[in-house]
Design a protein around this motif. Sequence first.
Motif, mmCIF file in Angstrom:
data_model
loop_
_atom_site.group_PDB
_atom_site.id
_atom_site.type_symbol
_atom_site.label_atom_id
_atom_site.label_comp_id
_atom_site.label_asym_id
_atom_site.label_seq_id
_atom_site.Cartn_x
_atom_site.Cartn_y
_atom_site.Cartn_z
ATOM 1 N N LEU A 111 -20.673 2.222 -1.076
ATOM 2 C CA LEU A 111 -19.469 2.419 -1.872
ATOM 3 C C LEU A 111 -18.413 1.394 -1.477
ATOM 4 N N GLY A 112 -17.317 1.366 -2.224
ATOM 5 C CA GLY A 112 -16.186 0.532 -1.867
ATOM 6 C C GLY A 112 -16.196 -0.811 -2.573
ATOM 7 N N SER A 113 -15.023 -1.440 -2.559
ATOM 8 C CA SER A 113 -14.847 -2.741 -3.172
ATOM 9 C C SER A 113 -13.667 -3.436 -2.514
ATOM 10 N N TYR A 114 -13.750 -4.745 -2.404
ATOM 11 C CA TYR A 114 -12.635 -5.494 -1.841
ATOM 12 C C TYR A 114 -11.388 -5.419 -2.728
ATOM 13 N N THR A 115 -11.556 -4.961 -3.976
ATOM 14 C CA THR A 115 -10.427 -4.820 -4.892
ATOM 15 C C THR A 115 -9.797 -3.431 -4.832
ATOM 16 N N GLN A 116 -10.394 -2.490 -4.102
ATOM 17 C CA GLN A 116 -9.882 -1.117 -4.054
ATOM 18 C C GLN A 116 -8.447 -1.110 -3.504
ATOM 19 N N PRO A 117 -7.521 -0.356 -4.123
ATOM 20 C CA PRO A 117 -6.103 -0.425 -3.731
ATOM 21 C C PRO A 117 -5.818 -0.127 -2.265
ATOM 22 N N HIS A 118 -6.537 0.797 -1.630
ATOM 23 C CA HIS A 118 -6.262 1.112 -0.228
ATOM 24 C C HIS A 118 -6.721 -0.013 0.706
ATOM 25 N N PHE A 119 -7.848 -0.642 0.384
ATOM 26 C CA PHE A 119 -8.242 -1.816 1.168
ATOM 27 C C PHE A 119 -7.242 -2.952 0.950
ATOM 28 N N GLN A 120 -6.782 -3.075 -0.286
ATOM 29 C CA GLN A 120 -5.784 -4.100 -0.592
ATOM 30 C C GLN A 120 -4.497 -3.864 0.193
ATOM 31 N N ALA A 121 -4.055 -2.602 0.264
ATOM 32 C CA ALA A 121 -2.817 -2.295 0.978
ATOM 33 C C ALA A 121 -2.929 -2.642 2.453
ATOM 34 N N TYR A 122 -4.073 -2.328 3.056
ATOM 35 C CA TYR A 122 -4.282 -2.673 4.465
ATOM 36 C C TYR A 122 -4.206 -4.180 4.660
ATOM 37 N N CYS A 123 -4.879 -4.940 3.805
ATOM 38 C CA CYS A 123 -4.898 -6.397 3.957
ATOM 39 C C CYS A 123 -3.515 -6.995 3.744
ATOM 40 N N LEU A 124 -2.752 -6.451 2.813
ATOM 41 C CA LEU A 124 -1.393 -6.929 2.601
ATOM 42 C C LEU A 124 -0.543 -6.718 3.852
ATOM 43 N N ARG A 125 -0.686 -5.540 4.474
ATOM 44 C CA ARG A 125 0.074 -5.265 5.700
ATOM 45 C C ARG A 125 -0.300 -6.240 6.812
ATOM 46 N N VAL A 126 -1.583 -6.456 7.000
ATOM 47 C CA VAL A 126 -2.026 -7.347 8.069
ATOM 48 C C VAL A 126 -1.494 -8.762 7.839
ATOM 49 N N ALA A 127 -1.604 -9.250 6.596
ATOM 50 C CA ALA A 127 -1.122 -10.598 6.295
ATOM 51 C C ALA A 127 0.368 -10.717 6.570
ATOM 52 N N ALA A 128 1.140 -9.690 6.220
ATOM 53 C CA ALA A 128 2.584 -9.751 6.362
ATOM 54 C C ALA A 128 3.044 -9.536 7.789
ATOM 55 N N GLU A 129 2.401 -8.610 8.515
ATOM 56 C CA GLU A 129 2.959 -8.145 9.779
ATOM 57 C C GLU A 129 2.366 -8.802 11.010
ATOM 58 N N LEU A 130 1.156 -9.366 10.913
ATOM 59 C CA LEU A 130 0.658 -9.997 12.136
ATOM 60 C C LEU A 130 1.461 -11.243 12.515
ATOM 61 N N PRO A 131 1.687 -12.190 11.659
ATOM 62 C CA PRO A 131 1.119 -12.473 10.339
ATOM 63 C C PRO A 131 -0.214 -13.198 10.483
ATOM 64 N N ALA A 132 -0.974 -13.257 9.362
ATOM 65 C CA ALA A 132 -2.286 -13.893 9.396
ATOM 66 C C ALA A 132 -2.721 -14.247 7.985
ATOM 67 N N VAL A 133 -3.681 -15.141 7.899
ATOM 68 C CA VAL A 133 -4.424 -15.354 6.659
ATOM 69 C C VAL A 133 -5.570 -14.349 6.673
ATOM 70 N N VAL A 134 -5.617 -13.456 5.700
ATOM 71 C CA VAL A 134 -6.630 -12.405 5.649
ATOM 72 C C VAL A 134 -7.630 -12.734 4.544
ATOM 73 N N LEU A 135 -8.907 -12.646 4.875
ATOM 74 C CA LEU A 135 -9.984 -12.946 3.936
ATOM 75 C C LEU A 135 -10.823 -11.687 3.740
ATOM 76 N N SER A 136 -10.611 -10.984 2.634
ATOM 77 C CA SER A 136 -11.299 -9.730 2.341
ATOM 78 C C SER A 136 -12.540 -10.039 1.512
ATOM 79 N N VAL A 137 -13.713 -9.752 2.091
ATOM 80 C CA VAL A 137 -14.980 -10.302 1.588
ATOM 81 C C VAL A 137 -15.740 -9.280 0.741
ATOM 82 N N GLN A 138 -16.144 -9.713 -0.432
ATOM 83 C CA GLN A 138 -17.045 -8.924 -1.273
ATOM 84 C C GLN A 138 -18.477 -9.111 -0.777
#
Length: 360
Positions: A111-138
């Motif tokens: 199950l799951g998808s790299y486009t799912q909103p909760h995975f997206q929200a986590y990646c947005l937080r990591v990119a903003a707060e670490l900060p980092a370039v985040v690569l969410s892989v299908q």
Amino acid sequence: MNQIQVVDSTTTAPIDPSHKMTGDAAPHVVEEVPGVLQLLSDGSVVRGDESVLWPKDPLPDVPGVQWKDVLYHAAHALSVRVYRPESSPSVTGSSSKLPVLVYFHGGGYCLGSYTQPHFQAYCLRVAAELPAVVLSVQYRLAPEHRLPAAIEDGAAFLSWLRCQAELGAGGGVDPWLAESADFARTFISGASAGANLAHHVTVQAASTQEQRAVHPLRVAGYVLMSAFFGGADRTPAEVNPPLDVTLTVDGSDKLWRMSLPVGASRDHPVANPFGPESPNLAPVDLPPVLVVTPEKDVLRDHVMGYAARLREMGKAVEVAEFLGERHGFSVLQPFSEAADELMRVLRRFVYADFASPTAL
């Protein structure tokens, strides 16, 4: 009623409970996640709307992050979602570029998808707060594509990322990566099945001879959150599971049956990294690992056992325990107090000054 798509068909139809009648001439259900996924006796797969599995609370916006999708595997039509802060502040003062965090989503490999909103929200937080370039892989999902398909996709992605690092500022490299990514500070991470995938991709990369050569892509560490590990023998947490878990023992077993090669047990090397047929990790030059484990998780003993075995081998292991939290809390509640603390732990790990990161 939710509409579904029958794999390899152009028609749609609702998930039909009558498929369970084994006496019917039509194929019957042999495994299912109710309302979401059915594996039929003829090998076909019926999928429903996975949004029913997720919390309904609206997710707040995370400003200041850009994102886009980039194709990394044309043959399988697989993409990576690239996130980066709109500005790239220098945290260490030594470079305007940011560490790279590869992220594999969870979902029991089914199950799951790299486009799912909760995975997206986590990646947005990591990119903003670490900060980092985040690569969410299908990656490809089972049971249509049983393991090791997902691991092959993860390895293919890392090869693509190596090529991006080699191209540098030259032609052909993705411009966002050329501008923002510090490939010498790459971390491989994931949640649940994504953590299992992160383990195998890291081990494969660390085991290859090419990692000995000087290469612009260097893996400084890997991060396993609520790792989806298993084993034929039951652990205490599986025998007496915590109350109100988000992943049950039966649910875990079902996902392994649908994702592992047909007939394989939970001691298969993908499920059990220390099983009877698993490779010996002692000689593998693994980078440091951050193991994130919630208290209320039926897989807790597998995860803690993984960390303990690596420590016995002399590997660099940091364990972050989250009391009162459940499996997958990092994405099920991506703006909770526990998620806030996870961001602090992750930032400290990513920006730690490792003297000799492992080159992969």
